[in-house]
Write a protein that holds these residues in place. Structure first.
Motif, PDB file in Angstrom:
ATOM      1  N   GLU A  82       0.832  -1.203   0.000  1.00 30.31           N
ATOM      2  CA  GLU A  82       0.000   0.000   0.000  1.00 30.31           C
ATOM      3  C   GLU A  82       0.867   1.255   0.000  1.00 30.31           C
ATOM      4  N   THR A  83       1.984   1.194   0.708  1.00 25.19           N
ATOM      5  CA  THR A  83       2.924   2.323   0.737  1.00 25.19           C
ATOM      6  C   THR A  83       3.455   2.603  -0.661  1.00 25.19           C
ATOM      7  N   PHE A  84       3.875   1.555  -1.361  1.00 25.03           N
ATOM      8  CA  PHE A  84       4.406   1.756  -2.710  1.00 25.03           C
ATOM      9  C   PHE A  84       3.324   2.180  -3.696  1.00 25.03           C
ATOM     10  N   LEU A  85       2.104   1.732  -3.486  1.00 26.52           N
ATOM     11  CA  LEU A  85       1.001   2.178  -4.336  1.00 26.52           C
ATOM     12  C   LEU A  85       0.787   3.681  -4.161  1.00 26.52           C
ATOM     13  N   ARG A  86       0.753   4.131  -2.925  1.00 22.01           N
ATOM     14  CA  ARG A  86       0.588   5.570  -2.658  1.00 22.01           C
ATOM     15  C   ARG A  86       1.799   6.359  -3.172  1.00 22.01           C
ATOM     16  N   ALA A  87       2.982   5.774  -3.038  1.00 21.95           N
ATOM     17  CA  ALA A  87       4.188   6.434  -3.530  1.00 21.95           C
ATOM     18  C   ALA A  87       4.104   6.611  -5.045  1.00 21.95           C
ATOM     19  N   TRP A  88       3.627   5.595  -5.749  1.00 27.26           N
ATOM     20  CA  TRP A  88       3.485   5.680  -7.205  1.00 27.26           C
ATOM     21  C   TRP A  88       2.555   6.831  -7.582  1.00 27.26           C
ATOM     22  N   ARG A  89       1.435   6.914  -6.862  1.00 27.31           N
ATOM     23  CA  ARG A  89       0.434   7.934  -7.172  1.00 27.31           C
ATOM     24  C   ARG A  89       0.966   9.353  -6.964  1.00 27.31           C
ATOM     25  N   SER A  90       1.879   9.508  -6.008  1.00 20.47           N
ATOM     26  CA  SER A  90       2.351  10.870  -5.716  1.00 20.47           C
ATOM     27  C   SER A  90       3.858  11.009  -5.888  1.00 20.47           C
ATOM     28  N   LEU A  91       4.415  10.237  -6.792  1.00 29.83           N
ATOM     29  CA  LEU A  91       5.857  10.243  -7.023  1.00 29.83           C
ATOM     30  C   LEU A  91       6.386  11.621  -7.429  1.00 29.83           C
ATOM     31  N   GLU A  92       5.556  12.393  -8.108  1.00 27.70           N
ATOM     32  CA  GLU A  92       5.974  13.721  -8.540  1.00 27.70           C
ATOM     33  C   GLU A  92       6.253  14.633  -7.353  1.00 27.70           C
ATOM     34  N   SER A  93       5.646  14.344  -6.189  1.00 25.12           N
ATOM     35  CA  SER A  93       5.837  15.203  -5.019  1.00 25.12           C
ATOM     36  C   SER A  93       7.188  14.967  -4.341  1.00 25.12           C
ATOM     37  N   LEU A  94       7.877  13.896  -4.708  1.00 31.64           N
ATOM     38  CA  LEU A  94       9.199  13.621  -4.149  1.00 31.64           C
ATOM     39  C   LEU A  94      10.229  14.411  -4.943  1.00 31.64           C
ATOM     40  N   LYS A  95      10.636  15.527  -4.389  1.00 29.03           N
ATOM     41  CA  LYS A  95      11.586  16.411  -5.086  1.00 29.03           C
ATOM     42  C   LYS A  95      13.034  16.059  -4.764  1.00 29.03           C
ATOM     43  N   ASP A  96      13.289  15.610  -3.546  1.00 24.50           N
ATOM     44  CA  ASP A  96      14.647  15.324  -3.089  1.00 24.50           C
ATOM     45  C   ASP A  96      14.826  13.810  -2.951  1.00 24.50           C
ATOM     46  N   GLN A  97      15.594  13.217  -3.836  1.00 28.14           N
ATOM     47  CA  GLN A  97      15.829  11.770  -3.794  1.00 28.14           C
ATOM     48  C   GLN A  97      16.479  11.350  -2.475  1.00 28.14           C
ATOM     49  N   GLY A  98      17.239  12.238  -1.854  1.00 28.94           N
ATOM     50  CA  GLY A  98      17.881  11.934  -0.584  1.00 28.94           C
ATOM     51  C   GLY A  98      16.894  11.759   0.546  1.00 28.94           C
ATOM     52  N   ALA A  99      15.693  12.264   0.371  1.00 29.16           N
ATOM     53  CA  ALA A  99      14.657  12.163   1.396  1.00 29.16           C
ATOM     54  C   ALA A  99      13.674  11.027   1.102  1.00 29.16           C
ATOM     55  N   ALA A 100      13.972  10.201   0.122  1.00 27.83           N
ATOM     56  CA  ALA A 100      13.031   9.156  -0.310  1.00 27.83           C
ATOM     57  C   ALA A 100      12.697   8.171   0.806  1.00 27.83           C
ATOM     58  N   LYS A 101      13.696   7.719   1.542  1.00 28.49           N
ATOM     59  CA  LYS A 101      13.455   6.730   2.592  1.00 28.49           C
ATOM     60  C   LYS A 101      12.544   7.303   3.678  1.00 28.49           C
ATOM     61  N   ALA A 102      12.826   8.512   4.112  1.00 31.30           N
ATOM     62  CA  ALA A 102      11.993   9.154   5.134  1.00 31.30           C
ATOM     63  C   ALA A 102      10.578   9.367   4.609  1.00 31.30           C
ATOM     64  N   TRP A 103      10.459   9.751   3.348  1.00 30.26           N
ATOM     65  CA  TRP A 103       9.158   9.960   2.716  1.00 30.26           C
ATOM     66  C   TRP A 103       8.356   8.656   2.719  1.00 30.26           C
ATOM     67  N   LEU A 104       9.001   7.548   2.347  1.00 34.80           N
ATOM     68  CA  LEU A 104       8.323   6.252   2.306  1.00 34.80           C
ATOM     69  C   LEU A 104       7.946   5.771   3.711  1.00 34.80           C
ATOM     70  N   ILE A 105       8.825   5.968   4.687  1.00 37.44           N
ATOM     71  CA  ILE A 105       8.514   5.567   6.073  1.00 37.44           C
ATOM     72  C   ILE A 105       7.314   6.360   6.582  1.00 37.44           C
TER      73      ILE A 105
END
Length: 184
Positions: free
Chosen positions: A52-75
């Protein structure tokens, strides 16, 4: 004629999104799963949370601007998914006398006993101390990243980490009343 090239741009954009998404899944699925298991204590539910986390991440992937913050964003997404689970769930209450919970553990080695005791003591910590500690230990997050995930001031996070480690240390030290008995 401008519309003729538009599908190619959409296709390229989708391909870029797919590559970015697959990189996130490869890089963080194991960490998310471990954190999910810790959070809900059920491997099957943890798998659902990660999906479910990855599904939501897919839907809002454009909102992830900083790749370095990806892990925190997913958690953060995973924590919110876990909270949603309780919003939807209707608990079946069971009379405590009707359910049997064994009070023994079956372990094969001294290390397993120590691991069990450590997990038990960590789980006995108040959630406000346990969660930052687990994010640091399991997730490898810095104090600043934890403050972003938990939406707390960094100083608050650092204080809670300090208190969690102290409480854990006290809980794992031999009891005062038993000190010195072995020596004589």
């Amino acid at each position: 004629m401008g519309n003729f090239f538009r599908p190619a741009r959409v296709s390229l954009s989708m391909k870029t999104k797919q590559i970015k998404y697959e990189a996130l899944v490869r890089a963080y699925s194991d960490d998310l799963y471990r954190y999910g298991v810790w959070l809900c204590r059920d491997p099957n539910i943890a798998e659902d949370l990660v999906q479910e986390t990855f599904l939501r991440a897919w839907r809002s992937l454009e909102s992830l601007k900083d790749q370095g913050a990806a892990k925190a964003w997913l958690i953060t997404i995973l924590r919110r998914e876990n909270a949603r689970r309780f919003e939807r769930k209707q608990f079946d209450l069971v009379d405590i006398e009707d359910s049997y919970v064994p009070d023994t553990i079956s372990v094969g080695s001294e290390q397993e006993v120590e691991n069990y005791l450590l997990r038990r003591k960590i789980n006995e910590l108040e959630p406000e101390y346990r969660e930052p500690l687990m994010l640091q230990v399991i997730g490898g997050f810095s104090g600043e990243e934890i403050s972003g995930i938990l939406e707390l001031n960094k100083n608050t996070v650092m204080t809670r980490l300090f208190r969690a480690r102290n409480q854990l240390k006290e809980a794992l030290e031999p009891q005062e009343q038993y000190r010195g008995i072995e020596n004589g």
